[in-house]
Design an enzyme around this catalytic site. Structure first.
Site, PDB file in Angstrom:
ATOM      1  N   ASN A 154      36.199  36.193  66.107  1.00  0.00           N
ATOM      2  CA  ASN A 154      36.040  37.632  65.811  1.00  0.00           C
ATOM      3  C   ASN A 154      35.099  38.346  66.776  1.00  0.00           C
ATOM      4  OD1 ASN A 154      33.851  36.365  64.628  1.00  0.00           O
ATOM      5  ND2 ASN A 154      33.817  37.664  62.816  1.00  0.00           N
ATOM      6  N   ARG A 162      25.059  34.627  71.804  1.00  0.00           N
ATOM      7  CA  ARG A 162      23.901  34.567  70.911  1.00  0.00           C
ATOM      8  C   ARG A 162      23.377  33.131  70.803  1.00  0.00           C
ATOM      9  NH1 ARG A 162      24.467  37.837  65.387  1.00  0.00           N
ATOM     10  NH2 ARG A 162      25.692  36.091  64.643  1.00  0.00           N
ATOM     11  N   LYS A 177      32.395  24.900  71.848  1.00  0.00           N
ATOM     12  CA  LYS A 177      33.782  24.745  71.404  1.00  0.00           C
ATOM     13  C   LYS A 177      34.209  26.125  70.885  1.00  0.00           C
ATOM     14  CE  LYS A 177      36.466  24.265  68.477  1.00  0.00           C
ATOM     15  NZ  LYS A 177      37.434  25.369  68.325  1.00  0.00           N
ATOM     16  N   PRO A 178      34.901  26.911  71.729  1.00  0.00           N
ATOM     17  CA  PRO A 178      35.291  28.256  71.286  1.00  0.00           C
ATOM     18  C   PRO A 178      36.487  28.202  70.334  1.00  0.00           C
ATOM     19  CG  PRO A 178      36.143  27.855  73.493  1.00  0.00           C
ATOM     20  CD  PRO A 178      35.388  26.606  73.085  1.00  0.00           C
ATOM     21  N   ALA A 179      36.764  29.306  69.694  1.00  0.00           N
ATOM     22  CA  ALA A 179      37.914  29.361  68.775  1.00  0.00           C
ATOM     23  C   ALA A 179      39.211  29.234  69.567  1.00  0.00           C
ATOM     24  CB  ALA A 179      37.885  30.674  68.007  1.00  0.00           C
ATOM     25  N   GLY A 233      31.359  30.418  61.518  1.00  0.00           N
ATOM     26  CA  GLY A 233      32.753  30.387  61.084  1.00  0.00           C
ATOM     27  C   GLY A 233      32.824  30.368  59.570  1.00  0.00           C
ATOM     28  N   THR A 235      33.004  29.218  55.622  1.00  0.00           N
ATOM     29  CA  THR A 235      32.144  28.385  54.790  1.00  0.00           C
ATOM     30  C   THR A 235      32.747  26.986  54.635  1.00  0.00           C
ATOM     31  OG1 THR A 235      31.455  30.379  53.672  1.00  0.00           O
ATOM     32  CG2 THR A 235      30.955  28.320  52.552  1.00  0.00           C
ATOM     33  N   GLU A 255      26.108  29.766  60.434  1.00  0.00           N
ATOM     34  CA  GLU A 255      26.346  31.173  60.075  1.00  0.00           C
ATOM     35  C   GLU A 255      27.722  31.206  59.439  1.00  0.00           C
ATOM     36  OE1 GLU A 255      24.132  33.349  60.297  1.00  0.00           O
ATOM     37  OE2 GLU A 255      22.760  32.537  61.799  1.00  0.00           O
ATOM     38  N   CYS A 289      31.865  39.004  59.442  1.00  0.00           N
ATOM     39  CA  CYS A 289      31.279  38.346  58.268  1.00  0.00           C
ATOM     40  C   CYS A 289      30.277  39.258  57.560  1.00  0.00           C
ATOM     41  CB  CYS A 289      30.649  37.019  58.650  1.00  0.00           C
ATOM     42  SG  CYS A 289      29.547  37.172  60.042  1.00  0.00           S
ATOM     43  N   GLU A 462      19.701  33.479  63.865  1.00  0.00           N
ATOM     44  CA  GLU A 462      20.078  33.687  65.261  1.00  0.00           C
ATOM     45  C   GLU A 462      19.469  34.993  65.742  1.00  0.00           C
ATOM     46  OE1 GLU A 462      23.945  31.203  66.186  1.00  0.00           O
ATOM     47  OE2 GLU A 462      24.413  33.205  65.486  1.00  0.00           O
TER      48      GLU A 462
HETATM   49  P1  ADP Z   1      38.696  31.014  60.743  1.00  0.00           P
HETATM   50  O1  ADP Z   1      39.344  30.511  59.485  1.00  0.00           O
HETATM   51  O2  ADP Z   1      38.208  32.373  60.670  1.00  0.00           O
HETATM   52  O3  ADP Z   1      39.484  30.732  61.987  1.00  0.00           O
HETATM   53  P2  ADP Z   1      37.129  28.689  61.119  1.00  0.00           P
HETATM   54  O4  ADP Z   1      35.869  28.307  60.424  1.00  0.00           O
HETATM   55  O5  ADP Z   1      38.341  27.906  60.814  1.00  0.00           O
HETATM   56  O6  ADP Z   1      37.335  30.213  60.849  1.00  0.00           O
HETATM   57  O7  ADP Z   1      36.914  28.652  62.706  1.00  0.00           O
HETATM   58  C1  ADP Z   1      35.689  28.926  63.348  1.00  0.00           C
HETATM   59  C2  ADP Z   1      35.523  27.936  64.489  1.00  0.00           C
HETATM   60  O8  ADP Z   1      35.458  26.630  63.952  1.00  0.00           O
HETATM   61  C3  ADP Z   1      36.685  27.890  65.475  1.00  0.00           C
HETATM   62  O9  ADP Z   1      36.162  27.601  66.758  1.00  0.00           O
HETATM   63  C4  ADP Z   1      37.510  26.736  64.982  1.00  0.00           C
HETATM   64  O10 ADP Z   1      38.302  26.151  65.980  1.00  0.00           O
HETATM   65  C5  ADP Z   1      36.405  25.803  64.582  1.00  0.00           C
HETATM   66  N1  ADP Z   1      36.802  24.767  63.625  1.00  0.00           N
HETATM   67  C6  ADP Z   1      37.659  24.821  62.594  1.00  0.00           C
HETATM   68  N2  ADP Z   1      37.731  23.638  61.964  1.00  0.00           N
HETATM   69  C7  ADP Z   1      36.869  22.809  62.626  1.00  0.00           C
HETATM   70  C8  ADP Z   1      36.498  21.434  62.490  1.00  0.00           C
HETATM   71  N3  ADP Z   1      36.983  20.682  61.532  1.00  0.00           N
HETATM   72  N4  ADP Z   1      35.591  20.946  63.368  1.00  0.00           N
HETATM   73  C9  ADP Z   1      35.078  21.687  64.334  1.00  0.00           C
HETATM   74  N5  ADP Z   1      35.394  22.971  64.527  1.00  0.00           N
HETATM   75  C10 ADP Z   1      36.274  23.523  63.678  1.00  0.00           C
END
Ligand code: ADP
Length: 481
Positions: A154, A162, A177-179, A233, A235, A255, A289, A462
């Protein structure tokens, strides 16, 4: 392109608008990112050994003079600002947010490098009066080691900056590790850091597909090379990571999700309250968030508030592609989030919420800005984090009642209220069980102030001077004399 740090980047632009990016780092990591013309991003991680690269670079980085480290961080700020427009376009294309918001986010990212460059020179310890005449006691701050940083889509560059700025300022090296929805913004960020002179191995980026994310997350949690994990990310994922950091006893900063109450009391300036609710609810198409999740309005001003809010929605909100001029509501990030949002709205309407505006899928991932009134606390729109352009209004009668309702959630990130009654302002600010309170103000996030939640919204802070604490240890040294 073969860069100074031994990193090889190959960019192939084929016909039909297909772009293939291959990043091979010197440390033996191979990451392949494929962006198709249809906007589909496929990312394959072949090998993950970056935390070893970060560990190898750690000694050199932590031993750098603090002024020299700060100079590199200032340079990152400059590079981000110089490349603001280019990064913002990619960010907007990946995430969908309006170009103005994307440009603002790159500035926000740069602000953390400026702030932590300044703060890095003020990581003071204490001298402690000793109980024994034969001893002298002091404390010093030391970096924790390699930091694993997992970030969401997001704010694809803001959330990375940050964390990275604080980690680097403290003397840590990083694996980001980006989204999976926004890997290219993260890679552009890494390029800007490289241009600014961040040494090889100090910042590493590992994009991966949704299918492989657990594997990568588990590897980072299990790695003894990683000393601290900072995650922003959901919860659910935060809890998953928390539980996996136990065996190696990592420092942890989380966070997580929010469920922000936004309360309008009878003494509020209604014009400001409506503006605040609009900004809090619809910035980033509601996908933050700290977005107002439950809007509580006192019954004496409820109808007037709703009528002004509807007018503001009709006049101001324009849905479309983020790159188009005049647009301020982009798409929902992906089909998973879109389907979730539609279900929350439909289930709330079927249990009695009144749809005043919106509720429509506009094609693709576009969802019409929506207003629901007559919402009760048992409806999904009041119990789940909405994460979309849907405003839910709940009437209330008494201050004690609304504080109880506002705190009836296991989340506690941000909370907002509008009131011009000074005693009430103190009472409510203290009573809300949240980490951040906006009083007559919807925009609370800034690099100078601590960002973080209570309850299941997270652990740690943060930004601000406290942001460095997540990435450093306090060491006590006792001298016998
Ligand atoms: P959203 O549902 O909004 O995508 P997530 O918490 O799933 O939020 O994702 C936030 C970040 O966490 C992303 O970079 C995603 O790839 C990562 N992520 C999701 N699941 C895992 C996991 N099991 N281990 C590590 N990173 C994860």
């Amino acid at each position: 392109v073969v860069t100074r740090a031994g990193v090889v980047t190959v960019v192939v632009v084929t016909g039909a608008g297909v772009v293939t990016v291959v990043v091979v780092t010197g440390a033996g990591v191979v990451t392949v990112v494929v962006v198709t013309g249809a906007g589909v991003v496929t990312v394959v991680v072949v090998t993950v050994v970056v935390e070893k690269a970060a560990a190898a670079a750690y000694e050199g980085w932590r031993r750098l003079g603090v002024k020299e480290r700060a100079a590199i961080l200032f340079k990152v700020r400059d590079c981000l600002l110089q490349e603001k427009e280019t990064i913002a376009i990619i960010l907007s294309r990946e995430n969908g947010k309006p170009l103005g918001e994307a440009t603002g986010e790159v500035g926000f990212a740069a602000s953390f490098f400026e702030w932590f460059a300044e703060e890095s020179r003020r990581q003071y310890g204490d001298t402690i009066p000793s109980p024994a005449p034969s001893k002298r006691l002091i404390t010093v701050r030391q970096p924790v080691g390699v930091a694993a940083l997992i970030t969401p889509w997001n704010f694809p560059i803001g959330m990375i900056a940050r964390k990275v700025a604080a980690a680097l300022a403290a003397g840590c090296t990083c694996v980001v590790k980006p989204a999976e929805d926004t890997p290219l913004t993260a890679l552009l960020f890494a390029k800007a850091c490289e241009r600014a002179g961040v040494p090889a191995g100090v910042l590493n980026v590992v994009p991966c597909s949704r299918e492989r994310v657990q594997e990568v997350g588990a590897a980072l949690c299990a790695s003894p090379s990683v000393q601290v994990l900072s995650f922003t990310g959901s919860t659910a994922v935060g809890k998953w990571l928390y539980s996996r950091c136990g065996p190696t006893v990592k420092k942890l900063a989380l966070e997580l999700g929010g469920d922000a109450p936004f309360i309008v009391f009878p003494s509020a300036d209604l014009t400001r309250a409506v503006e605040g609710a609009m900004a809090s609810k619809f910035r980033n198409t509601g996908q933050t968030c700290v977005s107002a999740n439950r809007i509580f309005v006192h019954e004496s001003i409820h109808d007037e508030f709703v009528s002004r809010f509807v007018s503001a929605m009709d006049d101001e909100l324009k849905v479309g592609s983020g790159l188009q001029k005049g647009i301020n509501q982009g798409p929902i990030i992906n089909q998973r989030q879109f389907d979730r949002l539609v279900k929350i709205v439909n289930d709330s309407v079927s249990t009695g919420a009144k749809m005043v505006r919106g509720g429509l899928s506009l094609g693709g991932l576009f969802y019409a800005p929506t207003l629901l009134t007559g919402v009760t606390m048992d409806m999904p729109v009041a119990t789940e984090e909405i994460f979309g352009p849907v405003a839910a209004i709940i009437p209330f009668q008494k201050e004690e009642e609304v504080i109880r309702l506002a705190n009836t959630t296991d989340k506690g990130l941000a909370g907002y209220f509008y009131s011009n009654d000074v005693s009430q302002v103190w009472r409510v600010a203290e009573a809300l069980e949240v980490g951040m309170v906006g009083v007559n103000e919807p925009m609370v996030s800034t690099c100078e102030a601590p960002f973080g939640g209570f309850k299941q919204s997270g652990v740690g802070k943060e930004g601000s001077r406290h942001g460095l604490d997540e990435f450093s240890h306090l060491k006590y040294i006792c001298f016998g004399i």
